[in-house]
Design an enzyme around this catalytic site. Sequence first.
Site, PDB file in Angstrom:
ATOM      1  N   ARG A   5      -8.606   5.134   4.826  1.00 49.91           N
ATOM      2  CA  ARG A   5      -8.754   3.830   4.658  1.00 49.91           C
ATOM      3  C   ARG A   5      -7.710   3.296   3.382  1.00 49.91           C
ATOM      4  O   ARG A   5      -7.938   2.608   2.592  1.00 49.91           O
ATOM      5  CB  ARG A   5     -10.064   3.157   4.259  1.00 49.91           C
ATOM      6  CG  ARG A   5     -11.115   3.372   5.404  1.00 49.91           C
ATOM      7  CD  ARG A   5     -10.540   2.726   6.691  1.00 49.91           C
ATOM      8  NE  ARG A   5     -11.626   3.355   7.739  1.00 49.91           N
ATOM      9  CZ  ARG A   5     -11.152   4.494   8.570  1.00 49.91           C
ATOM     10  NH1 ARG A   5     -10.105   4.877   8.471  1.00 49.91           N
ATOM     11  NH2 ARG A   5     -11.924   4.581   9.623  1.00 49.91           N
TER      12      ARG A   5
ATOM     13  N   GLU B 135     -14.816  -0.307   0.559  1.00 47.67           N
ATOM     14  CA  GLU B 135     -13.728  -0.144   1.482  1.00 47.67           C
ATOM     15  C   GLU B 135     -13.000  -1.612   1.593  1.00 47.67           C
ATOM     16  O   GLU B 135     -11.828  -1.531   1.990  1.00 47.67           O
ATOM     17  CB  GLU B 135     -14.347   0.179   2.773  1.00 47.67           C
ATOM     18  CG  GLU B 135     -13.263   0.096   3.894  1.00 47.67           C
ATOM     19  CD  GLU B 135     -13.788   0.949   5.352  1.00 47.67           C
ATOM     20  OE1 GLU B 135     -14.674   1.524   5.221  1.00 47.67           O
ATOM     21  OE2 GLU B 135     -13.330   0.469   6.473  1.00 47.67           O
TER      22      GLU B 135
ATOM     23  N   CYS C 128     -17.267  -2.529   7.421  1.00 48.26           N
ATOM     24  CA  CYS C 128     -17.762  -1.785   6.544  1.00 48.26           C
ATOM     25  C   CYS C 128     -17.507  -2.399   5.232  1.00 48.26           C
ATOM     26  O   CYS C 128     -16.001  -2.371   4.709  1.00 48.26           O
ATOM     27  CB  CYS C 128     -17.450  -0.427   6.808  1.00 48.26           C
ATOM     28  SG  CYS C 128     -18.242   0.501   8.115  1.00 48.26           S
TER      29      CYS C 128
END
Length: 293
Positions: free
Chosen positions: A170, A287, A217
Amino acid sequence: MKKIFDSSALNINLSIGYLKRYSHMQICENVGYLVAPKSVVDLVENIRLATDLKLPIIPIGGASNILFGNCQNQFLILDQALPRTVENHDTRLIVSSNWNINALILNAAKIGLGGLECLAGIPAHIGGLIKMNAGSFGKEMATFVKKVKCITKKGEEYWLTHSEINWGYRHSSIEDFILAAELQMVPMSQNEILTKVRENIDWRRTRQPLTMPNLGCIFKNPPNLSAGKLIDDCGLKEMSIGNAKISKEHANIFINTGNATFKDMFTLIHHTQNTVKDRFGVNLDLEIEVIHS
Ligand SMILES: Cc1cc2nc3c(=O)[nH]c(=O)nc-3n(C[C@H](O)[C@H](O)[C@H](O)COP(=O)(O)OP(=O)(O)OC[C@H]3O[C@@H](n4cnc5c(N)ncnc54)[C@H](O)[C@@H]3O)c2cc1C
């Protein structure tokens, strides 16, 4: 070289209310500068203005990964009114960064180019997906990226090849505004692509609170662990602070149940991090991006 589809420019009224509605968490406390340039020339002017004002430039794509707090001291640049273009070179597409991934998948399917179905259902733009190296079903955006076109703070355009970018979980090392990308697609029949898209969206529908404002998320999975399982094991599922709530479908997805404030959401995030740390000794890293000063 064949141009396969175009889109028209948007004319939008930019206000805090606009950003609040546009953001997938539907939270925003304050904005200073919020612009949606309609051309690369306008974009360069805005980048120069932000640089003169010494404000950090925040490019915004789908706003599906950003929690907006007090954004008074940032210069927010939405990509959505920039020209939207696609060129097809054999099995590759050169796309502007403001394509919504779902629209791109469906349009590319018409000419028998697939591969990106793993990302179907994510409400994001190509630039944001590349910056975050978003992924799903074991694949990441980096897999498809051959080159990325960026623009510097002085308005100079340049290309980065796949190997000039550091890709992580990510994460990508790209610092500047992404204008376009060259994507390596996979030749597939339209039927096969659409079947996979439907399967992947059905999978999301059964596991994610798709009807409520959320950012996907909240935390990255720690190595070899699931952030959602750690949160669930702490008994935090469905916990709320104000109108910010940990969803019952997925403990790593937090929702805005109606008029949640930045403080509600931020407090819930911190409480979750502290509880997981106390119980399991594990740090949960964000995230999502939090823009707040
Ligand atoms: C329902 C839902 C499901 C999701 N599912 C997934 C999933 O399966 N996998 C996953 O990885 N993520 C998922 N996400 C999170 C999110 O969609 C991804 O992080 C995505 O990459 C964000 O793209 P965006 O266009 O919305 O970017 P934004 O949220 O607008 O921005 C994210 C970051 O990218 C930067 N950025 C945006 N555009 C540009 C640009 N043109 N140039 C340079 N930087 C730019 C921003 O400054 C910011 O740092 C989900 C989110 C939601 C709401």
